[in-house]
Design an enzyme around this catalytic site. Structure first.
Site, PDB file in Angstrom:
ATOM      1  N   MET A 112       0.800  -1.217   0.000  1.00  0.00           N
ATOM      2  CA  MET A 112       0.000   0.000   0.000  1.00  0.00           C
ATOM      3  C   MET A 112       0.830   1.264   0.000  1.00  0.00           C
ATOM      4  SD  MET A 112      -3.247  -0.295  -0.282  1.00  0.00           S
ATOM      5  CE  MET A 112      -3.912   1.196   0.428  1.00  0.00           C
ATOM      6  N   VAL A 115       7.951   4.041   2.452  1.00  0.00           N
ATOM      7  CA  VAL A 115       8.413   4.868   3.561  1.00  0.00           C
ATOM      8  C   VAL A 115       9.776   5.442   3.189  1.00  0.00           C
ATOM      9  CG1 VAL A 115       8.956   4.962   6.012  1.00  0.00           C
ATOM     10  CG2 VAL A 115       7.185   3.395   5.186  1.00  0.00           C
ATOM     11  N   LYS A 130       5.738   8.230   5.523  1.00  0.00           N
ATOM     12  CA  LYS A 130       5.004   7.098   4.953  1.00  0.00           C
ATOM     13  C   LYS A 130       4.047   7.640   3.904  1.00  0.00           C
ATOM     14  CE  LYS A 130       2.458   2.957   6.217  1.00  0.00           C
ATOM     15  NZ  LYS A 130       2.038   2.088   7.342  1.00  0.00           N
ATOM     16  N   ASP A 225      -2.312  -4.392  15.847  1.00  0.00           N
ATOM     17  CA  ASP A 225      -1.273  -5.152  15.138  1.00  0.00           C
ATOM     18  C   ASP A 225       0.060  -5.047  15.870  1.00  0.00           C
ATOM     19  OD1 ASP A 225      -0.340  -6.857  13.201  1.00  0.00           O
ATOM     20  OD2 ASP A 225       0.086  -5.287  11.743  1.00  0.00           O
TER      21      ASP A 225
END
Length: 500
Positions: A112, A115, A130, A225
């Site tokens: 996606m 960085v 990012k 996460d």
């Protein structure tokens, strides 16, 4: 410059500069070289003839990377850098200006976004930027909304163990999040390269992470996460949590036993998440427990050859004790890990703040026995001691060139009920000694004689106990001296020998 990491991305070699492209279709081609592990929810460059994930051992052959919508992780950055990192098509932004940032080099990439090591031109500070690639962001508008929402939420967090978010914005279709740049390694790389940590070091790191997690939980922010890849260790040894609220969605198809729309990394996910429960502070605590387990043992508490077998393992089997794998780990630390990994959310610490309180208490318990022994016997040449796992063994010299061995160890009770046992073996518990032992026991003011199994043999043992939470150095000094003297007296009167 030292190796730097942002969130769960390892550093990659920077590429030559190139103009920002109108289309990023060429970037997709690079991911055909990657393999995806559903258990780790991450990608890596697969070695030739290997069908197993290098981290968890799961079989990864035949899984498609192209179906994934969330950020991917490149596990082996050295393989990534050596494969085709020099290709310009992989890096459309290095050397370019975006908003107030000068993007210097690529330090991470995923499905996606990318960085970058960047410099804020107005402030002159380096940061990690990012960036979500436009064509990939269009695939999942919900992810973009979470990216914006969580970026703003995390910007409200101020804690020494959380990576700071400085700004969020958009320019020319590129959504970006400016984060604090951490020069160091992710904890996953520390374990992979250096092996398991010493128990006290691991506990200290996890206690700090729990403190940061607790600050987020107080504000109603769930990480979703938490894993070793998302805990960064600064060059000063301070752990910092990254990637709050940006949990990766798991590509679960209809054949899988898990509910749809799972988000996270399966190897670190609490069992209730696989059963449809929403993410919560207690599921974050479970993930923290997995991190703790890996730091201590170098292994995951649950492993599966595929996604379904991992779910079965996590939801039906209790995690092994870390002491089964590493017997030298103190019991207090092992109990903390077990509480975090309990199958029932109600039995875990209810948030990061509570976990931090217990972890710091455990650190005090493990360290304080040794500190108290130093304080009690620093100037006493008649007492020497050494540690063996949880047990401290003291040799106390008596009169007439006799000596007596005294043992100090915590009891096996639950943590809040635990006692400190101070005991010394007198002699074999032979029936002809019983009557005299009872008479001698009545004369003892400190401690008492009991019968215990010692190395498979029944012995008379002089025992004294103290609540673990309140015992101090003076208690230990008086007890050790008294227990040693009484045990030696009993041994001498019953046997005439000096055996213990």
């Amino acid at each position: 410059m030292k190796e730097s990491f942002f969130t769960d991305f390892p550093r990659l070699a920077g590429q030559d500069s190139e103009m920002l492209p109108d289309s990023n279709s060429e970037i997709e081609d690079q991911y055909s070289q990657l393999q995806y592990c559903a258990n780790c929810n991450a990608t890596f460059f697969q070695k030739e003839d290997s069908v197993h994930c290098p981290d968890c051992g799961a079989v990864v052959a035949g899984l498609s990377v192209d179906d994934l919508q969330e950020t991917l992780v490149i596990k082996d950055y050295r393989d990534a850098a050596s494969s085709d990192a020099g290709s310009k098509r992989e890096d459309p932004i290095t050397g370019q200006d975006l908003h107030v940032y000068r993007c210097q080099s690529l330090i991470g990439r995923g499905g996606m976004g990318m960085v970058y090591l960047a410099t804020h031109r107005d402030l002159g500070r380096q940061c990690a930027l990012k960036i979500l690639l436009p064509h990939l962001a269009k695939r999942d508008p919900e992810y973009v909304q979470r990216f914006l929402h969580e970026g703003r939420a995390v910007a409200t967090l101020s804690h020494p163990n959380i990576v700071t978010a400085h700004a969020i914005g958009e320019e020319r279709g590129y959504r970006f999040l400016e984060m604090e740049l951490i020069a160091g390694r992710a904890l996953s790389h520390v374990v992979r390269e250096d092996g398991p940590l010493m128990p006290l070091h691991a506990t200290s790191l996890i206690a700090q992470v729990a403190s940061g997690l607790g600050t987020a939980h107080v504000k109603g922010i769930i990480h979703q996460d938490l894993k070793l890849e998302n805990i960064l260790l600064t060059t000063a040894g301070i752990p910092k949590i990254a990637d709050f609220g940006l949990a990766k969605r798991i590509n679960a198809d209809e054949k899988l036993a898990a509910p749809q729309n799972l988000a996270g990394t399966p190897n670190y996910m609490a069992p209730e998440l696989f059963q449809g429960a929403p993410a919560s502070a207690t599921s974050d605590v479970y993930s923290l427990g997995v991190c703790f387990f890996v730091l201590l043992t170098g292994q995951l508490p649950h492993r599966g050859s595929n996604f379904n077998s991992l779910i079965q393992e996590v939801t039906t089997k209790s995690a092994p004790s870390v002491r089964d794998l590493c017997p030298d780990i103190p019991l207090e630390i092992s109990e903390c890990v077990s509480l975090m990994l309990d199958k029932s959310p109600a039995n875990r610490f209810q948030n990061g703040y509570m976990a931090a309180l217990f972890l710091n208490a455990v650190l005090g318990q493990v360290q304080n026995i040794e500190a108290m022994l130093h304080e009690a016997f620093a100037d006493n040449s008649l007492v020497t001691w050494k540690r063996k796992g949880q047990q401290y063994i003291l040799e106390v010299r008596q009169s007439e060139q006799r000596k007596q061995t005294v043992f100090i160890e915590p009891s096996d009770h639950q943590m809040h009920e635990r006692l400190l046992l101070i005991y010394s073996t007198c002699c074999d518990a032979q029936p002809e000694y019983y009557e005299e032992a009872l008479r001698l026991n009545a004369e003892i003011s400190h401690g008492g004689i009991s019968i215990r199994e010692v190395n498979g043999e029944t012995k008379f043992v002089m025992v004294d106990t103290f609540p673990r939470s309140t015992v101090d150095a003076e208690d230990i000094r008086k007890s050790v001296v008294a227990v040693a003297q009484h045990a030696d007296d009993v041994e001498k009167k019953l046997t005439g020998y000096d055996l213990h």
